[in-house]
Design an enzyme around this catalytic site. Structure first.
Site, mmCIF file in Angstrom:
data_model
loop_
_atom_site.group_PDB
_atom_site.id
_atom_site.type_symbol
_atom_site.label_atom_id
_atom_site.label_comp_id
_atom_site.label_asym_id
_atom_site.label_seq_id
_atom_site.Cartn_x
_atom_site.Cartn_y
_atom_site.Cartn_z
ATOM 1 N N HIS A 1 2.230 16.241 1.901
ATOM 2 C CA HIS A 1 2.507 15.124 0.996
ATOM 3 C C HIS A 1 2.209 13.756 1.621
ATOM 4 O O HIS A 1 2.772 12.749 1.195
ATOM 5 C CB HIS A 1 3.967 15.174 0.547
ATOM 6 C CG HIS A 1 4.356 16.466 -0.106
ATOM 7 N ND1 HIS A 1 3.889 16.832 -1.346
ATOM 8 C CD2 HIS A 1 5.141 17.484 0.327
ATOM 9 C CE1 HIS A 1 4.388 18.026 -1.672
ATOM 10 N NE2 HIS A 1 5.142 18.437 -0.676
ATOM 11 N N PRO A 20 0.834 -1.211 0.000
ATOM 12 C CA PRO A 20 0.000 0.000 0.000
ATOM 13 C C PRO A 20 0.866 1.258 0.000
ATOM 14 O O PRO A 20 1.898 1.321 0.675
ATOM 15 C CB PRO A 20 -0.797 -0.127 1.303
ATOM 16 C CG PRO A 20 -0.777 -1.591 1.633
ATOM 17 C CD PRO A 20 0.566 -2.071 1.163
ATOM 18 N N SER A 27 1.761 11.490 14.510
ATOM 19 C CA SER A 27 1.410 12.617 15.380
ATOM 20 C C SER A 27 1.544 13.903 14.580
ATOM 21 O O SER A 27 2.292 13.962 13.599
ATOM 22 C CB SER A 27 2.325 12.684 16.606
ATOM 23 O OG SER A 27 1.977 11.713 17.551
ATOM 24 N N TYR A 53 12.495 15.395 19.529
ATOM 25 C CA TYR A 53 12.668 15.227 18.082
ATOM 26 C C TYR A 53 14.062 15.737 17.713
ATOM 27 O O TYR A 53 14.337 16.932 17.788
ATOM 28 C CB TYR A 53 11.584 16.027 17.378
ATOM 29 C CG TYR A 53 11.390 15.763 15.907
ATOM 30 C CD1 TYR A 53 10.251 15.098 15.458
ATOM 31 C CD2 TYR A 53 12.306 16.191 14.966
ATOM 32 C CE1 TYR A 53 10.037 14.870 14.103
ATOM 33 C CE2 TYR A 53 12.113 15.971 13.613
ATOM 34 C CZ TYR A 53 10.969 15.306 13.192
ATOM 35 O OH TYR A 53 10.762 15.083 11.847
ATOM 36 N N SER A 63 5.839 9.654 1.807
ATOM 37 C CA SER A 63 6.683 10.497 2.663
ATOM 38 C C SER A 63 7.380 9.728 3.772
ATOM 39 O O SER A 63 8.161 10.313 4.525
ATOM 40 C CB SER A 63 5.833 11.611 3.284
ATOM 41 O OG SER A 63 4.849 11.066 4.151
#
Length: 557
Positions: free
Chosen positions: A208, A135, A220, A476, A140
């Site tokens: 995207h 799939p 998230s 992050y 991205s």
């Protein structure tokens, strides 16, 4: 071919859009210092599709005919460009391999189903003819969730859901929207917005990426503090599986055994093809405000975010950058044309802070968002302002925040800019309890810098807290270095391993919202335990005994 939008095959985003440094006077010196790259150097030019040497598709005449019967001749593609676009995601490894024409296995066909019936027909064909279906949403993914297994001998079909891109129904009494899984983020918000609603989910890849991709990777978004991540937003779904269609009804809550909705979340296509998702939606708020703040240190910023998370304020965004990301952000500011009030105020403020004893090299930029009625926003902003002040921070107003809001989806273009000039950059993120965040952060910074020293490269690592929860938060990390041009993937692996292993060693998760794929699968047992892997593998083997659905992702079996 159908009018489905795709990113350029060799990088992020669309053709004709790229990062430019010429109007950012501080950027060249910053990049030279941080990663040892001269931004004025000419960029490498990507190969043409013809130069890649794309292997011919391995599709029998019988399968070609049956694919056409399933979706129509105009919705099946065998050309090199379509197949290359659907071979990899957008991780650094993916882009380096593409640019090096490293193509051990390319999908043999790309199909565009227009309905759940089409998807069902394709899966039945895959089972009967022993094909592999992968799939594909927006392409991205950066966790290695899209490429075929290198040694796959069966025909591989990329199943692109881009034609299935409509909001099908909106239950305004319940705040539930039934949406096709192939819809891109902007199209979803535009269709909901016409009726005065929003889903409020804005990952970095928003422009995207698709709803089905968000569910398949447990995504998230920037506003997850208020709206929740996709696991909270997704209330129901339809998933075409071998032998039938899984239907998860959008009920407020149930206690009917192990949760099948939770099983599909993060399944990366291994448990079926998601065709529809029923999502929680909200009325577009009366006011939306993002305000910038500045903290004297990373420790102060983290402490403030923790206190905000347990306060009576419930912001939509709670983000704070460490000093290294703050320096990066400041380096991307555009040059002011003539006299600029904001520039003058900013320069005056920094001089004032220096006189107050601030070490501006340690200052940390923060963005906090508020949504709701005017009185509600004012109330929450006052609570946050008091907390920020208590931790030594100051407000910078809306100006810097407006710029952040406008540019929040553009950072990946900078990764391509560096890659074109011999730089390697990517991201890794984790989540951990508040008590573990600072030790984890310190260990990551130390270990990544050790790797840079061992490799003999000039490198940079920076971090921001992107989402807050009651018990902890997401950190992050972005890393970049000047690779040697000989084996950049081997160098990348050293840095990536330092990050991921430190996450585990310091009590974090291997990924907060980028999924497992193949990039993170080696740490899965450390994250969920050996018995957890047994359970995951058992579910996959039961649903897809023939390994027809995206094999090799999450677990290698």
């Amino acid at each position: 071919m159908p009018a489905v939008k795709h990113m350029k095959w060799w990088g992020w985003g669309v053709e004709g859009v790229s990062f430019h440094w010429e109007d950012k006077p501080a950027f060249p010196a910053f990049v030279s210092r941080a990663v040892g790259i001269d931004v004025t150097s000419p960029p490498a030019q990507p190969m043409s599709i013809e130069q890649l040497g794309v292997p011919a598709p391995q599709v029998s005449d019988d399968v070609r005919g049956r694919l056409t019967d399933a979706v129509g001749a105009t919705n099946v593609a065998y050309d090199d460009h379509e197949r290359i676009v659907h071979t990899y995601g957008k991780s650094l490894r993916d882009l380096l391999r593409l640019r090096a024409a490293d193509l051990p296995r390319v999908p043999d066909a790309v199909v565009y189903p227009g309905s759940e019936d089409d998807v069902r027909a394709l899966l039945e064909l895959a089972l009967d003819a022993d094909l592999v279906l992968i799939p594909f949403g927006g392409g991205s993914n950066i966790a290695g969730s899209l490429h075929p297994e290198p040694d796959e001998t069966r025909t591989v079909v990329s199943l692109d859901l881009g034609r299935m891109n409509q909001v099908l129904d909106l239950d305004e009494d319940s705040g539930l929207a039934r949406v096709q899984a192939g819809i891109l983020g902007p199209d979803l918000e535009e269709q909901l917005g016409r009726r005065g609603w929003t889903m409020g989910h804005y990952p970095d890849s928003f422009t995207h990426s698709t709803l089905g991709g968000w569910v398949a990777t447990r995504s998230s978004g920037m506003q997850s503090d208020k709206y929740g991540d996709i696991a909270k937003i997704s209330r129901g779904m339809r998933v075409v599986q071998p032998g039938g269609t899984l239907v998860v009804r959008p009920l407020p809550s149930t206690s009917t055994g192990p949760n099948t909705r939770e099983m599909v979340l993060g399944s990366e296509g291994r448990l079926g093809v998601i065709t529809e998702v029923t999502v929680q939606v909200h009325r577009i708020p009366e006011n939306r405000l993002i305000t910038a703040y500045l903290f004297p240190s990373w420790e102060a910023g983290l402490a403030a975010m923790q206190e905000i998370s347990t306060s009576d304020a419930h912001p939509s965004v709670t983000r704070v950058s460490d000093s290294f990301e703050t320096q990066f952000s400041l380096s991307t500011r555009k040059e002011s044309k003539g006299f600029s009030v904001s520039s003058a105020v900013g320069n005056g403020l920094f001089k004032l802070l220096e006189r107050r004893g601030w070490d501006l090299d340690q200052a940390c930029l923060s963005f906090i968002g508020f949504e709701g009625g005017r009185a509600h926003v004012a109330h929450e902003k006052a609570i946050v302002g008091s907390i920020v002040k208590a931790h030594g921070g100051i407000g910078l107003g809306k100006g810097p925040a407006v710029l952040y809001d406008q540019k929040k989806f553009d950072t990946p273009y900078i990764r391509d800019f560096l890659l074109d000039r011999g730089g390697a950059a990517d991201v890794s993120e984790t989540a951990a309890p508040w008590s573990r965040l600072l030790p984890l952060y310190n260990a990551v910074m130390e270990n990544v810098r050790k790797v840079y020293a061992d490799l003999g490269v000039t490198g940079w690592v920076m971090c921001h807290l992107s989402h807050s929860e009651h018990s902890g938060a997401c950190l992050y990390f972005t890393f970049a270095f000047n690779h040697d041009g000989v084996d950049p993937i081997a160098q990348y692996d050293r840095v990536k391993e330092a990050l991921q292993q430190t996450f585990i060693d310091q009590g974090g998760t291997l990924s907060h919202h980028h999924a497992v794929g193949t990039e993170h699968s080696r740490w899965l047992a450390d994250d969920i335990s050996e018995q957890g892997v047994v359970m995951v593998q058992g579910v996959i083997d039961t649903v897809d005994a023939g390994r027809h659905l995206n094999p090799g992702k999450i677990t290698r079996s």
